[in-house]
Design a protein around this motif. Structure first.
Motif, PDB file in Angstrom:
ATOM      1  N   GLU A  16      45.564  24.290  38.011  1.00  0.00           N
ATOM      2  CA  GLU A  16      44.944  25.149  37.233  1.00  0.00           C
ATOM      3  C   GLU A  16      45.596  26.463  36.901  1.00  0.00           C
ATOM      4  O   GLU A  16      45.559  27.129  36.052  1.00  0.00           O
ATOM      5  N   ARG A  17      46.373  26.793  37.858  1.00  0.00           N
ATOM      6  CA  ARG A  17      47.095  28.046  37.739  1.00  0.00           C
ATOM      7  C   ARG A  17      47.972  28.033  36.573  1.00  0.00           C
ATOM      8  O   ARG A  17      48.096  28.640  35.771  1.00  0.00           O
ATOM      9  N   ILE A  18      48.875  26.937  36.354  1.00  0.00           N
ATOM     10  CA  ILE A  18      49.689  26.526  35.432  1.00  0.00           C
ATOM     11  C   ILE A  18      48.887  26.531  33.919  1.00  0.00           C
ATOM     12  O   ILE A  18      49.416  27.245  32.994  1.00  0.00           O
ATOM     13  N   ARG A  19      47.739  25.982  33.910  1.00  0.00           N
ATOM     14  CA  ARG A  19      46.941  25.745  32.813  1.00  0.00           C
ATOM     15  C   ARG A  19      46.396  26.996  32.302  1.00  0.00           C
ATOM     16  O   ARG A  19      46.656  27.645  31.244  1.00  0.00           O
ATOM     17  N   ILE A  70      42.415  16.323  50.342  1.00  0.00           N
ATOM     18  CA  ILE A  70      42.943  17.670  50.340  1.00  0.00           C
ATOM     19  C   ILE A  70      44.130  17.757  49.579  1.00  0.00           C
ATOM     20  O   ILE A  70      44.586  18.694  48.759  1.00  0.00           O
ATOM     21  N   GLU A  71      45.136  16.738  49.514  1.00  0.00           N
ATOM     22  CA  GLU A  71      46.269  17.008  48.522  1.00  0.00           C
ATOM     23  C   GLU A  71      46.109  16.835  47.255  1.00  0.00           C
ATOM     24  O   GLU A  71      46.553  17.606  46.325  1.00  0.00           O
ATOM     25  N   ARG A  72      45.028  16.265  46.800  1.00  0.00           N
ATOM     26  CA  ARG A  72      44.466  16.190  45.347  1.00  0.00           C
ATOM     27  C   ARG A  72      43.932  17.372  44.716  1.00  0.00           C
ATOM     28  O   ARG A  72      44.385  17.755  43.700  1.00  0.00           O
ATOM     29  N   LEU A  73      43.067  18.002  45.940  1.00  0.00           N
ATOM     30  CA  LEU A  73      42.731  19.371  45.345  1.00  0.00           C
ATOM     31  C   LEU A  73      43.784  20.515  45.347  1.00  0.00           C
ATOM     32  O   LEU A  73      43.706  21.485  44.513  1.00  0.00           O
ATOM     33  N   GLN A  74      44.799  20.356  46.200  1.00  0.00           N
ATOM     34  CA  GLN A  74      45.915  21.429  46.133  1.00  0.00           C
ATOM     35  C   GLN A  74      46.612  21.205  45.016  1.00  0.00           C
ATOM     36  O   GLN A  74      47.002  22.370  44.376  1.00  0.00           O
ATOM     37  N   LYS A  75      46.779  19.923  44.452  1.00  0.00           N
ATOM     38  CA  LYS A  75      47.498  19.755  43.089  1.00  0.00           C
ATOM     39  C   LYS A  75      46.707  20.364  41.993  1.00  0.00           C
ATOM     40  O   LYS A  75      47.200  20.740  41.016  1.00  0.00           O
ATOM     41  N   GLU A  76      45.272  20.104  42.166  1.00  0.00           N
ATOM     42  CA  GLU A  76      44.547  20.721  41.087  1.00  0.00           C
ATOM     43  C   GLU A  76      44.316  22.110  40.776  1.00  0.00           C
ATOM     44  O   GLU A  76      44.353  22.707  39.883  1.00  0.00           O
ATOM     45  N   LYS A  77      44.624  22.837  42.080  1.00  0.00           N
ATOM     46  CA  LYS A  77      44.698  24.290  42.291  1.00  0.00           C
ATOM     47  C   LYS A  77      45.783  24.688  41.449  1.00  0.00           C
ATOM     48  O   LYS A  77      45.907  25.630  40.488  1.00  0.00           O
ATOM     49  N   GLU A  78      47.067  24.013  41.868  1.00  0.00           N
ATOM     50  CA  GLU A  78      48.164  24.443  41.199  1.00  0.00           C
ATOM     51  C   GLU A  78      48.251  24.082  39.629  1.00  0.00           C
ATOM     52  O   GLU A  78      48.865  24.712  38.836  1.00  0.00           O
ATOM     53  N   LEU A  93      45.730  43.925  27.055  1.00  0.00           N
ATOM     54  CA  LEU A  93      45.865  42.536  26.894  1.00  0.00           C
ATOM     55  C   LEU A  93      47.396  41.940  27.463  1.00  0.00           C
ATOM     56  O   LEU A  93      47.594  40.956  27.654  1.00  0.00           O
ATOM     57  N   GLU A  94      48.485  42.758  26.970  1.00  0.00           N
ATOM     58  CA  GLU A  94      49.866  42.251  27.026  1.00  0.00           C
ATOM     59  C   GLU A  94      50.504  42.329  28.382  1.00  0.00           C
ATOM     60  O   GLU A  94      51.533  41.859  28.674  1.00  0.00           O
ATOM     61  N   LYS A  95      49.611  42.660  29.405  1.00  0.00           N
ATOM     62  CA  LYS A  95      50.024  42.694  30.462  1.00  0.00           C
ATOM     63  C   LYS A  95      50.221  41.206  31.190  1.00  0.00           C
ATOM     64  O   LYS A  95      49.502  40.259  30.882  1.00  0.00           O
ATOM     65  N   ASP A  96      51.605  41.041  31.826  1.00  0.00           N
ATOM     66  CA  ASP A  96      51.796  39.486  32.299  1.00  0.00           C
ATOM     67  C   ASP A  96      50.738  39.186  33.544  1.00  0.00           C
ATOM     68  O   ASP A  96      50.589  40.043  34.180  1.00  0.00           O
ATOM     69  N   LEU A  97      50.370  37.898  33.630  1.00  0.00           N
ATOM     70  CA  LEU A  97      49.544  37.318  34.767  1.00  0.00           C
ATOM     71  C   LEU A  97      50.374  37.061  35.777  1.00  0.00           C
ATOM     72  O   LEU A  97      51.183  36.208  35.761  1.00  0.00           O
ATOM     73  N   SER A  98      50.409  37.970  37.079  1.00  0.00           N
ATOM     74  CA  SER A  98      51.095  37.771  38.071  1.00  0.00           C
ATOM     75  C   SER A  98      50.472  37.031  38.852  1.00  0.00           C
ATOM     76  O   SER A  98      49.198  36.372  38.783  1.00  0.00           O
ATOM     77  N   ALA A  99      51.097  36.391  40.120  1.00  0.00           N
ATOM     78  CA  ALA A  99      50.432  35.386  41.251  1.00  0.00           C
ATOM     79  C   ALA A  99      49.361  36.166  41.694  1.00  0.00           C
ATOM     80  O   ALA A  99      48.415  35.445  41.850  1.00  0.00           O
ATOM     81  N   GLN A 100      49.134  37.544  42.124  1.00  0.00           N
ATOM     82  CA  GLN A 100      48.173  38.052  42.673  1.00  0.00           C
ATOM     83  C   GLN A 100      47.033  38.120  41.714  1.00  0.00           C
ATOM     84  O   GLN A 100      46.014  37.964  42.008  1.00  0.00           O
ATOM     85  N   SER A 101      47.374  38.399  40.401  1.00  0.00           N
ATOM     86  CA  SER A 101      46.083  38.586  39.323  1.00  0.00           C
ATOM     87  C   SER A 101      45.484  37.251  39.028  1.00  0.00           C
ATOM     88  O   SER A 101      44.483  36.941  38.825  1.00  0.00           O
ATOM     89  N   LEU A 102      46.548  36.306  39.030  1.00  0.00           N
ATOM     90  CA  LEU A 102      45.940  34.883  38.904  1.00  0.00           C
ATOM     91  C   LEU A 102      45.151  34.359  40.090  1.00  0.00           C
ATOM     92  O   LEU A 102      44.112  33.779  39.927  1.00  0.00           O
ATOM     93  N   SER A 103      45.286  34.678  41.454  1.00  0.00           N
ATOM     94  CA  SER A 103      44.287  34.452  42.474  1.00  0.00           C
ATOM     95  C   SER A 103      43.270  34.973  42.416  1.00  0.00           C
ATOM     96  O   SER A 103      42.246  34.697  43.127  1.00  0.00           O
TER      97      SER A 103
END
Length: 453
Positions: free
Chosen positions: A355-358, A345-353, A242-252
């Motif tokens: 979601e990553r942060i959240r 398209i711009e809105r969905l791009q921001k929603e994706k970002e 569980l203590e492994k950090d979430l990398s960008a690859q694992s988040l995707s």
């Protein structure tokens, strides 16, 4: 008599304070099968995957080319009024006959392929929604089972507290009659007893409610309920990573991120389709008219009636052509539609970002909750409860020497039992945080949920 009370209290303290749960070993493969079973048979989960499959097969059909149209018409013209098929009337020359036609629509190139891609994207959206729903479903089920078990254990401890308070109340009442205790102590114990009774009623009500809620998950043929010990054994095996950090690859790879990316891709495809909708569609046609033969005509003049030669050529007719849909009106508003698609398209791009942060923030905060509950649980087991037992032994020793009253020892015992009842809630919150972490990373169900129903 004093020695009897001391021994009784010692055994009660040992049994109650150190009756910590011991989890029996369970076969992980068995719980895997149970999880697979509930995910396959329960409609709450299977409905979303069925919807995904429905759209997947529909996407394979949506790009089919339009079927040709075959037409038939009976024509009689020119005419003065009404429908006249009289062959002897000179008003109906040899234009009367049967017409056969065939036409074929030709959509603008790329339109059908985009419609296929859009529907396929919708199928993928439903699939990832189903994967996330699987995790949500098992998460809710595990939490309900763990909470019910925690409340049942807490209820057992509260029942013991109630019994100790009843004994303490009787003892203080006897001491009050013998002028060895004040009335306030007796009344205080009675008030505490009533509060414990109210908590017991509250816990019983909550347990009954949880049992009914769990029935929603378990009341299906062929499904075996999953017990608390199996869940804890299952979570313990997954807890180590569980203590492994979430990398960008694992988040995707997380379902919600996959959903957001596909949703953005679908918006781009829909914007391209909207552009094509303003481009012309075509339709080609070929028709053939078989005219009726007229070798002669009857002269119906005012003076005489006679047969006259037919000077008109009565050959068959054919025609071919093309029709084009011209975007006159829709093209005047195309700029507004393009701007709308661009903002989408711009809105969905921001929603994706977002979601990553959240997800990363929620994972880290839940990780801290898990660590904090672990520390608190260790403190309860290694410091708090042993300290309470030590205080009870000291109180009993003081009572055996005649330096204190037995009611004080009973008060320490009830306090220890009530603290023991809180231990189960801490354990519950600890395992719930593990469930949430596994759900966020799509590892709550076996093999990370990479399968369909």
């Amino acid at each position: 008599m004093r020695t009897y009370y001391i021994n009784t209290l010692k055994y009660t303290t040992i049994l109650c304070c150190f009756a910590l749960p011991v989890y029996a070993e369970s076969n992980e493969t068995t719980i895997d099968k149970k999880i697979y079973t509930i995910l396959k048979v329960h409609p709450e989960v299977s409905l979303k995957f069925l919807e995904a499959k429905e759209k997947e097969f529909r996407s394979k059909h949506v790009d089919v080319y339009p079927d040709p149209k075959i037409g038939f018409a009976y024509r009689s013209y020119p005419y003065r009024s009404g429908f006249n098929t009289d062959r002897t009337n000179p008003d109906t020359p040899g234009m009367t006959g049967k017409e056969y036609s065939i036409s074929q629509e030709i959509p603008f190139p790329g339109k059908l392929n985009l419609e296929k891609q859009i529907l396929k994207s919708e199928s993928e959206l439903d699939y990832w929604s189903g994967v996330w729903l699987q995790n949500e479903f098992i998460k809710t089920y595990f939490e309900l089972v763990l909470l019910r078990a925690a409340l049942e254990k807490e209820l057992v401890d509260l029942t013991k507290v109630e019994k100790e308070l009843v004994t303490k109340g009787k003892l203080e009442q006897t001491q009050y009659i013998a002028d060895k205790s004040s009335l306030s102590n007796t009344l205080k114990t009675k008030n505490t007893l009533e509060k414990i009774k109210d908590r017991i009623i509250e816990k019983n009500t909550a347990i009954r409610e949880l049992k009914e809620s769990i029935c929603f998950f378990e009341n299906y043929a062929g499904f075996t309920p999953i017990g608390e010990e199996e869940i804890i054994q299952y979570l313990s095996a997954k807890e180590k990573s569980l203590e492994k950090d979430l990398s960008a690859q694992s988040l995707s790879k997380l379902p919600l991120i996959q959903f957001a990316e596909i949703n953005q891709s679908k918006a781009i495809q829909e914007s391209k389709k909207d552009e094509i909708l303003h481009l012309p569609d075509f339709e080609i046609f070929v028709s053939y008219m078989q005219r009726r033969r007229k070798p002669f005509l009857l002269d119906s003049g005012p003076l005489n009636i006679s047969i006259m030669d037919n000077p008109e050529f009565s050959g068959d007719l054919w025609s071919a052509g093309v029709t084009v849909r011209v975007p006159v009106w829709s093209l005047s508003k195309v700029s507004e539609l393009n701007q709308s698609n661009s903002f989408r398209i711009e809105r969905l791009q921001k929603e994706k970002e977002k979601e990553r942060i959240r997800l990363k923030s929620e994972y880290q905060s839940t990780l801290e909750v898990w660590k904090g509950n672990q520390q608190r649980l260790e403190n309860f087991k290694n410091q708090l409860l042993p300290s309470l037992q030590k205080n009870i032994k000291s109180s009993l020793s003081s009572y055996s020497k005649g330096e204190s009253v037995l009611g004080e020892s009973y008060e320490l015992i009830t306090d220890s039992l009530e603290t023991q009842s809180q231990l189960h809630q801490i354990e519950y919150r600890r395992w719930v945080s593990v469930v949430q972490l596994l759900q966020l990373t799509n590892h709550l169900i076996p093999e990370g949920g990479e399968y369909e129903n």
